[in-house]
Motif scaffolding. Structure first.
Motif, PDB file in Angstrom:
ATOM      1  N   SER A1328     -25.331 -15.231 -94.421  1.00 49.90           N
ATOM      2  CA  SER A1328     -24.266 -16.166 -94.074  1.00 49.90           C
ATOM      3  C   SER A1328     -23.954 -16.076 -92.582  1.00 49.90           C
ATOM      4  O   SER A1328     -24.258 -15.088 -91.912  1.00 49.90           O
ATOM      5  CB  SER A1328     -23.009 -15.861 -94.881  1.00 49.90           C
ATOM      6  N   GLU A1330     -21.088 -15.713 -91.047  1.00 53.15           N
ATOM      7  CA  GLU A1330     -20.149 -14.645 -90.691  1.00 53.15           C
ATOM      8  C   GLU A1330     -20.851 -13.299 -90.596  1.00 53.15           C
ATOM      9  O   GLU A1330     -20.670 -12.553 -89.642  1.00 53.15           O
ATOM     10  CB  GLU A1330     -19.024 -14.597 -91.728  1.00 53.15           C
ATOM     11  N   LYS A1333     -23.364 -13.323 -87.512  1.00 50.51           N
ATOM     12  CA  LYS A1333     -22.728 -13.221 -86.200  1.00 50.51           C
ATOM     13  C   LYS A1333     -22.126 -11.838 -85.989  1.00 50.51           C
ATOM     14  O   LYS A1333     -22.233 -11.263 -84.906  1.00 50.51           O
ATOM     15  CB  LYS A1333     -21.655 -14.299 -86.076  1.00 50.51           C
ATOM     16  N   THR A1334     -21.515 -11.282 -87.047  1.00 50.09           N
ATOM     17  CA  THR A1334     -20.928  -9.941 -86.927  1.00 50.09           C
ATOM     18  C   THR A1334     -21.985  -8.899 -86.594  1.00 50.09           C
ATOM     19  O   THR A1334     -21.785  -8.033 -85.732  1.00 50.09           O
ATOM     20  CB  THR A1334     -20.223  -9.555 -88.252  1.00 50.09           C
ATOM     21  N   TRP A1344     -25.382 -12.894 -79.033  1.00 47.99           N
ATOM     22  CA  TRP A1344     -25.224 -14.095 -79.850  1.00 47.99           C
ATOM     23  C   TRP A1344     -25.476 -15.338 -79.013  1.00 47.99           C
ATOM     24  O   TRP A1344     -24.982 -15.474 -77.897  1.00 47.99           O
ATOM     25  CB  TRP A1344     -23.826 -14.139 -80.441  1.00 47.99           C
ATOM     26  N   SER A1349     -26.466 -20.400 -84.874  1.00 47.42           N
ATOM     27  CA  SER A1349     -25.565 -20.983 -85.870  1.00 47.42           C
ATOM     28  C   SER A1349     -26.326 -21.806 -86.901  1.00 47.42           C
ATOM     29  O   SER A1349     -25.805 -22.084 -87.994  1.00 47.42           O
ATOM     30  CB  SER A1349     -24.526 -21.873 -85.162  1.00 47.42           C
TER      31      SER A1349
END
Length: 1423
Positions: A1328, A1330, A1333-1334, A1344, A1349
């Motif tokens: 996912s 989230e 990106k984390t 990043w 995305s």
């Protein structure tokens, strides 16, 4: 047996049967095994009964078949069969099962019980300790793994004709006990004790070996060594031997007589060809004038006659061997084939040192005859390699030849005359080489036994020479005297030989004697770590252990056997016991022989740092433990030790009980008796005049000759017992082929000669180690009694003293055995005393019927200990008071895995009392710490309930004591019942792993054995849980719960579990029952009637709807399980961190401080205790599995040279930064090849050659091993470990995004050039947004970017993994990018995440047990 289930299936099937004479009760429990494989038999007739327990192997097919057929056959008999009838019945059933071709096997323990007419006494005929079995297990082993069997005894009668099963399918190995084969007279040669060999699909037969030249000194020694090792030996020569060849069938024959050669070849399947005219002719080839022949005796025959006779005899013999299907011919060739000459100047080698690839260039007739012999054998192998050859059509193993080229055999009595002065006349450099006669004999035996699959071709040659020259001048000086020699390598040092023996060492496993170093076989070395201290208080940092490894470690490093040396023994002397098919079988195990400190090979007096106060047994064991740690070996399959080796073995088992599975202790004890000390005092007194030991070290004051002779004479009175001399047993033995003529001759040659070359200081050091070998003085165990220390041992122990041993007394050792929980006392009945435990010392030959029996005894018991289950199936007889009746044979019936033993039950008859009772148990009962006496005592205590319940108690106790196997127990009372009845009942065990597929299958299997369905058994368990919890509530054992809920509902019973405060306070058993009940998700609707079909159908529907767990789920794992899995599979790290199951800093790399800092920190810590094994991790790099802030500790896992998981103070860890990949260039070809060949861990090959001069990226570096893993771009596209010193780092080392192509810029799209066409390692799914990106933002190496995305949910191919935790991914419908490895998910692992209240509930139920485990479990804070 290994643990196969996360929890044991504790369901028990109880059976009862009763008749006028007997009552029987049995219980069987699945335990940790994937399925129940045992079967029971109880046949009660009017005047007798039969009771048996049969343990399945490889499935239950065989045990069930045997039980059914025995019941059918015995039920037809009015009277019990006699012993012969039992044997025939078992054989018949065995054959019937073999014909079903099912891959299964079984063993059995059984008894016939026959009451007298007045019923005042009972005759018990029980299956004895003879090992046997029924059925077979499909073979996965090669034919070379067959087990040598005990030779037939003349007094025993064959039961059926051999070859009966010769037509069985290929790929199955059938091992037939020779007592039941009816071997032909030819195979039973006089005195022979045949070792067996196996051809796939045929029965085993004794291996017969033909030895030519058997009347000569070399041939005689070879023939007698073969006979001693169990071969059927046929010796031949054209002259009679001067003395009878013991254990050898001799046939007088001339090699040049073709008919005779065909006759003797027909009697064997392998040949060692020694016979020949043994040296050059005194007549040189035509044209050689003024021959120089210094240093060698020449034959009087003409050269052309010598050539004709040697070649003709060899050719006729080799053809006869080929015609009669021999598998191996060992040819005594000669180094002279490479260029000995009557004119030394004619020898002009093409290169030095000479090796097997150097072409033979004979310069006279004898050398040429050997060249012709080698070429003739090559012709035969080529001719027999075509499709029309007989061997190709029949599938018989192809004939192979091994040629041994040796020169200047030095007789043992001439050994002391070396080195020789260089003669006045020059000699051919081939004459500089030499070899001890025992090494030449050993080379022939090793060549005979070398497996064909390990040979590069069917004709191989080996150079058999010592490492050095036999003259008193260094090799370089010798070369200067030889004008024609201009190729001596500049690297040659000292007395190094010009002939290489490297191939013989590597492939034959040879170790060569040198008069310059009598025990010359250097072995491997392990140096004590910094900070290692001895029991006496002195430093041990400079100590060194010398050891050698034989065989290969398996992937888990769980097949290691440690073999510590005994007094005055070194590892080359113990190799007789080690090898394929030998007592310590290197086909299956990796054997490590480690030398005792003080024995002359490991650190000894005279070596720097050897302690003035000497060493103890516990010092040796502690250092050996560190050695194994360095090899990554955490558990030993067995420790085998003789004499002082046995003392070390027992110390090992008591000091490190969790690391030792089995102990074979031969003629040794855990404590030193006073009588033993008297013996040691006398030996030390003999050495005292020549030895000085003080605070300045160990010094030799005199020559030692007189003290060594005195030492030997004392030893001669203790090493063998009084009976040995009284019965003149020495007459049955010999040395170097010469029978002892008198007692004095025996003492002089066996003892005086054995110690003549010893070092008095080394002997003294070992004596003091021996004296300090009392377990009660071991490091860390002081202050405890010997009984307490022996009770620490959890390993299975075989104690095998000799009944006539003078200083390791058998009675004392038996007393020690009573203190060891899982111990078998098996004394050796022999007149050889202490030496019975070491029956094959090199150079010592005895008649086969004497020490051969001792050797067979040891081999059989070691094999039983290794191959059999940890426990033994057995018949026990108990009394009502709980005591055990002595004299009942314990039936050990485990078949060897991958082998089929024809059953031959030996029945032992005895009389017992009607109030006694019979106990029959499978091997699983004794796998744990559950001795026979405790089994009988527990059974007697429980008999008041019922026989079946008592049997259940035995099974349960065995499980509690650590057994991992199936559990079966049958109890038989000799007091019958008027009411005949037979019952079978299932007591379902906890159903606490409803999602574990194998657990469910085993649970269902136990239900089926009781005639119930899976769902019916689970329903019964549910009802049992409800009833038990209700009973506990009513009795006040469970706290009264608050809340208005129906008193008898499942919700009522589960409510305390939902209340965390109450759950912590209640008793653990109650909590476990409630947690199990929780698995049923509320249970069936209350309106369904118990026992109704509708209610059972609900349980079936519930079981069918339960998702069986296929892959590990971190949410359902304990923290320890989760950490281990995450460490193995870092892709799960992000998931575990996201769920809060592991800390954010898990798996970070740390380096441990040095030994001084670590010891200070550990000793200052309140929880962690110091252990010497911590020294092995000093300076090592590991990964942190978890941190505990409560006491500032961390659990660190190490891999590689050290493999361990250790809790350490946090202030001892130095954070290691993971460096980015580096751009490197590989060295040129010659430099790269040299670096690889010098490295002990990397073999040179063509693939590595392709990397020379190439540019690549360094992925990982193992500084400890000097290795770096490098990835190469097109056209290689491969990853390889290379020596770090063969790599050069290029300027401008790039980051993760760079090109491997020389000259490329390392721009943002450069990885596209490098990896676009790379082969995918695996396919993954991106997580996912989230989570992605984390993870990227948390990475130190990644940034990043907006395009990321678009990545969530897309598939990608991983083309490169980097140690920093990043992977290069080729994204579907996109380009390349680097992403955190930890968040890449396998496609099969995609699971829809729960949401809303469901997700919250699931998280709560997953984490509550985790917190409970963490809070209740206490870690053992030691290494």
């Amino acid at each position: 047996m290994g643990q196969s289930l996360p929890k044991p299936v504790m369901s028990v099937v109880l059976e009862t049967d009763a008749g006028p004479l007997f009552r029987m009760g049995s219980a069987e429990m699945n335990g940790y095994r994937p399925s129940m494989e045992d079967a029971h038999v109880a046949v009660m007739r009017d005047s007798w009964g039969f009771f048996g327990v049969f343990d399945g192997h490889g499935g239950q097919q065989c045990s069930s078949f045997v039980a059914r057929r025995l019941t059918e056959e015995l039920s037809k008999m009015e009277q019990p069969p006699d012993d012969e009838g039992v044997k025939q019945l078992m054989m018949r059933i065995d054959t019937e099962f073999l014909e079903t071709k099912q891959a299964s096997g079984s063993t059995g323990t059984f008894a016939f019980v026959i009451p007298s007419e007045d019923r005042k006494s009972i005759q018990l005929r029980a299956r004895s300790a003879r090992r046997g079995g029924l059925g077979q297990v499909e073979s996965q082993a090669s034919p070379t793994e067959s087990l040598p069997l005990k030779p037939p005894l003349e007094s025993e009668t064959a039961m059926h004709q051999g070859g009966k099963h010769a037509g069985r399918q290929a790929g199955r190995i059938d091992t037939i006990d020779q007592r039941a084969t009816g071997l032909s007279d030819r195979e039973h040669t006089t005195g022979a004790h045949p070792t067996t060999f196996t051809v796939a699909g045929a029965t085993q037969v004794p291996m017969a070996v033909l030895v030519t030249g058997a009347s000569g000194r070399l041939g005689r020694q070879i023939a007698q060594r073969l006979a001693q090792q169990g071969y059927a030996v046929i010796g031949t020569d054209r002259v009679e031997p001067t003395e009878p060849l013991k254990g050898v069938e001799f046939v007088k024959a001339d090699l040049c007589d073709g008919e005779k050669m065909r006759f003797v070849a027909s009697k064997a399947k392998s040949t060692i060809h020694v016979g020949a005219i043994p040296g050059p002719s005194q007549s040189p080839p035509v044209g050689v004038e003024d021959p120089q022949t210094s240093g060698i005796g020449l034959e009087t025959c003409e050269g052309i006659d010598l050539l004709k006779e040697n070649l003709m005899g060899t050719a006729l013999l080799f053809e006869a061997c080929a015609a009669h299907g021999h598998r191996r011919v060992v040819f005594s060739s000669s180094l002279f084939s490479m260029g000995w000459s009557h004119d030394p100047g004619a020898f002009r080698p093409r290169y030095l040192p000479l090796d097997e690839e150097h072409p033979p260039e004979a310069l006279e007739h004898y050398g040429l005859s050997k060249v012709f012999g080698e070429e003739f054998s090559a012709m035969l192998t080529r001719a027999n390699s075509g499709p029309r050859s007989k061997r190709a059509r029949t599938g018989v193993e192809a004939l192979s030849f091994i040629h041994l080229r040796f020169s200047n055999i030095i007789k043992e009595e001439k050994w002391k005359e070396l080195p020789l002065p260089y003669p006045e006349q020059d000699v051919t450099p081939l004459m500089w080489a030499y070899c001890h006669e025992h090494d030449v004999v050993e080379a022939h035996l090793k060549a005979l036994e070398l497996p064909a699959e390990r040979m590069a071709s069917r004709c191989e040659r080996f150079l058999i020479v010592a490492d050095d020259v036999r003259f008193n001048l260094p090799s370089a000086e010798l070369a200067k005297r030889y004008e024609a020699l201009s190729l001596v390598p500049s690297t040659m040092k000292g007395y190094e030989s010009l002939v290489s023996n490297k191939k013989a060492k590597q492939q034959l496993g040879m170790s060569f004697r040198s008069f310059r170093a009598p025990t010359a076989k250097p072995g491997r070395s392990f140096h004590a770590p910094k900070g290692f201290s001895l029991k006496c208080g002195e430093s041990g940092e400079q100590l060194k252990l010398v050891y050698e490894m034989y065989g290969q470690l398996d992937e888990e490093k769980a097949n290691c056997i440690l073999h510590p040396t005994s007094f005055d023994a070194t590892h080359p002397e113990l190799e007789f016991n080690v090898g394929p098919g030998k007592t310590l079988d290197t086909n299956k195990y990796c054997v490590i022989i480690v030398n005792l400190l003080g024995n002359g090979m490991s650190s000894s007096p005279g070596d720097e740092g050897f302690p003035c106060q000497g060493t103890s047994i516990c010092d040796n064991v502690r250092l050996q433990a560190l050695l194994l740690d360095s090899l990554g070996i955490t558990k030993l399959a067995m420790i085998y030790g003789y004499s002082m080796g046995a003392m070390q073995a027992l110390h090992w088992a008591a000091m490190f009980p969790d690391r030792v599975q089995r102990v074979a202790a031969v003629c040794g004890s855990a404590a030193v008796s006073d009588f033993n000390v008297v013996f040691l005092d006398s030996l030390e007194a003999a050495l005292a005049p020549d030895c000085q030991v003080d605070e300045f070290g160990w010094k030799l004051k005199g020559t030692g000759h007189l003290s060594l002779k005195t030492f030997a004479r004392i030893y001669a009175g203790w090493g063998v017992p009084r009976q040995f001399y009284q019965k003149e047993v020495w007459r049955t033995s010999s040395r170097d082929g010469q029978v002892f003529q008198s007692r004095e001759d025996f003492v002089r040659r066996s003892y005086d000669g054995g110690f003549a070359n010893g070092n008095p200081l080394h002997l003294l050091a070992q004596l003091r180690t021996w004296r300090a070998g009392d377990l009660r003085r071991a490091h860390g165990l002081e202050g405890q009694s010997l009984e307490q220390l022996l009770q620490r041992i959890t390993a299975r122990v075989y104690l095998m003293p000799c009944t006539t041993d003078s200083y390791f007394n058998a009675e004392d050792i038996e007393g020690e055995g009573r203190c060891i929980a899982r111990c078998r006392f098996a004394p050796i009945a022999s007149l050889w005393g202490h030496r019975a435990g070491d029956p094959h010392r090199p150079g010592q030959e005895v008649l086969p019927v004497i020490l051969q029996a001792d050797a067979e005894f040891l081999r059989r018991h070691v094999h039983e200990l290794l191959v059999g289950n940890i426990g033994d199936s057995r018949v026990l007889l108990g009394k009502a008071d709980g005591s055990i009746v002595e004299g009942v044979p314990t039936a050990s019936c485990k078949i060897a895995e991958f082998f089929h033993f024809r059953v031959e039950p030996e029945l032992t008859t005895m009389t017992c009392d009607p109030t006694d009772f019979l106990v029959l148990v499978c091997d699983g009962i004794s796998e744990g710490n559950f001795p026979n006496r405790e089994v009988v005592k527990l059974a007697a205590e429980e008999l008041g309930n019922s026989l079946a319940q008592a049997a259940k108690s035995v099974c349960q106790r065995a499980l509690d004591r650590g057994s991992m196997d199936n559990l079966s127990c049958m109890l038989v009372s000799f007091q019958g019942s008027e009411k005949a009845e037979r019952t079978k009942e299932l007591l379902p065990g906890p159903f606490d792993e409803p999602t574990h597929g194998t657990f469910r299958k085993a649970y269902a299997g136990m239900a089926e054995r009781a005639g119930l369905s899976f769902e019916a058994a689970v329903e019964r368990r549910f009802d049992q849980l409800e009833a038990e919890l209700t009973r506990l509530k009513e009795n006040g054992d469970a706290k009264k719960e608050n809340g208005k809920v129906p008193e008898n509902s499942v919700t009522s019973l589960l409510w305390p579990v939902r209340n965390a405060e109450n759950a912590r306070e209640e008793e653990v058993p109650v909590r476990e029952l409630r947690l199990e009940l929780q698995n049923f998700e509320g249970g069936p609707p209350q309106e369904l009637q118990r026992g109704s079909a509708e209610r059972t159908a609900w349980f079936k529907e519930w079981l069918d709807g339960t998702q069986v767990q296929r892959v590990p789920d971190p949410a359902n794992m304990t923290k320890e399980e989760l950490l281990n899995m995450v460490e193995e599979d870092p892709q799960l790290l992000a998931m575990a961190q996201a769920q809060g199951l592991v800390g954010p800093r898990a798996l970070r790399r740390v380096r441990i401080v040095d030994s001084e800092q670590l010891r200070v920190a550990v000793e200052a810590h309140e929880v962690i205790q110091w252990d010497d094994r911590l020294l092995s991790i000093c300076g090592q790099v590991g990964k942190v599995l978890q941190d505990d802030p409560s006491d500032n500790t961390a659990q660190v896992k190490f891999r590689g040279k050290v493999s361990a998981s250790v809790w350490l103070p946090s202030n001892c860890l130095i954070e290691e930064e993971v460096s980015p990949p580096r751009k490197v260039q590989v060295a040129p070809l010659e430099e790269l090849q040299k670096a690889v060949e010098e490295h002990p861990m990397i073999p040179w090959n063509d693939v590595l050659a392709q990397t020379a001069d190439q540019i690549g990226v360094a992925l990982k570096e193992e500084g400890e091993f000097g290795l770096t893993e490098v990835y190469f771009h097109d056209p290689l596209r491969l990853r390889r470990w290379l020596p770090t010193k063969a790599l050069q780092e290029l300027e401008g080392a790039p980051d993760l995004e760079f090109s491997l192509e020389e000259g490329e810029s390392g721009s943002e799209d450069s990885d596209e050039v490098m990896l676009q066409e790379a082969e995918a390692l695996r396919t993954v799914v991106l997580p996912s947004l989230e989570l992605l990106k984390t993870a990227v933002e948390a990475s130190q190496n990644l940034t990043w970017e907006d395009f990321m995305s678009n990545l969530p949910g897309r598939k990608a191919e991983v083309v490169l993994d980097h140690e920093s935790g990043s992977s290069c991914c080729r994204v579907e419908d996109g380009g390349l990018c680097w992403l955190p490895t930890s968040i890449l998910q396998e496609p099969a692992a995609e699971v829809a995440a729960p949401s809303g209240e469901a997700a919250t509930a699931e998280a709560g139920e997953a984490t509550a047990p985790e917190a409970e485990v963490e809070s209740s479990a206490k870690r053992q804070r030691t290494s």
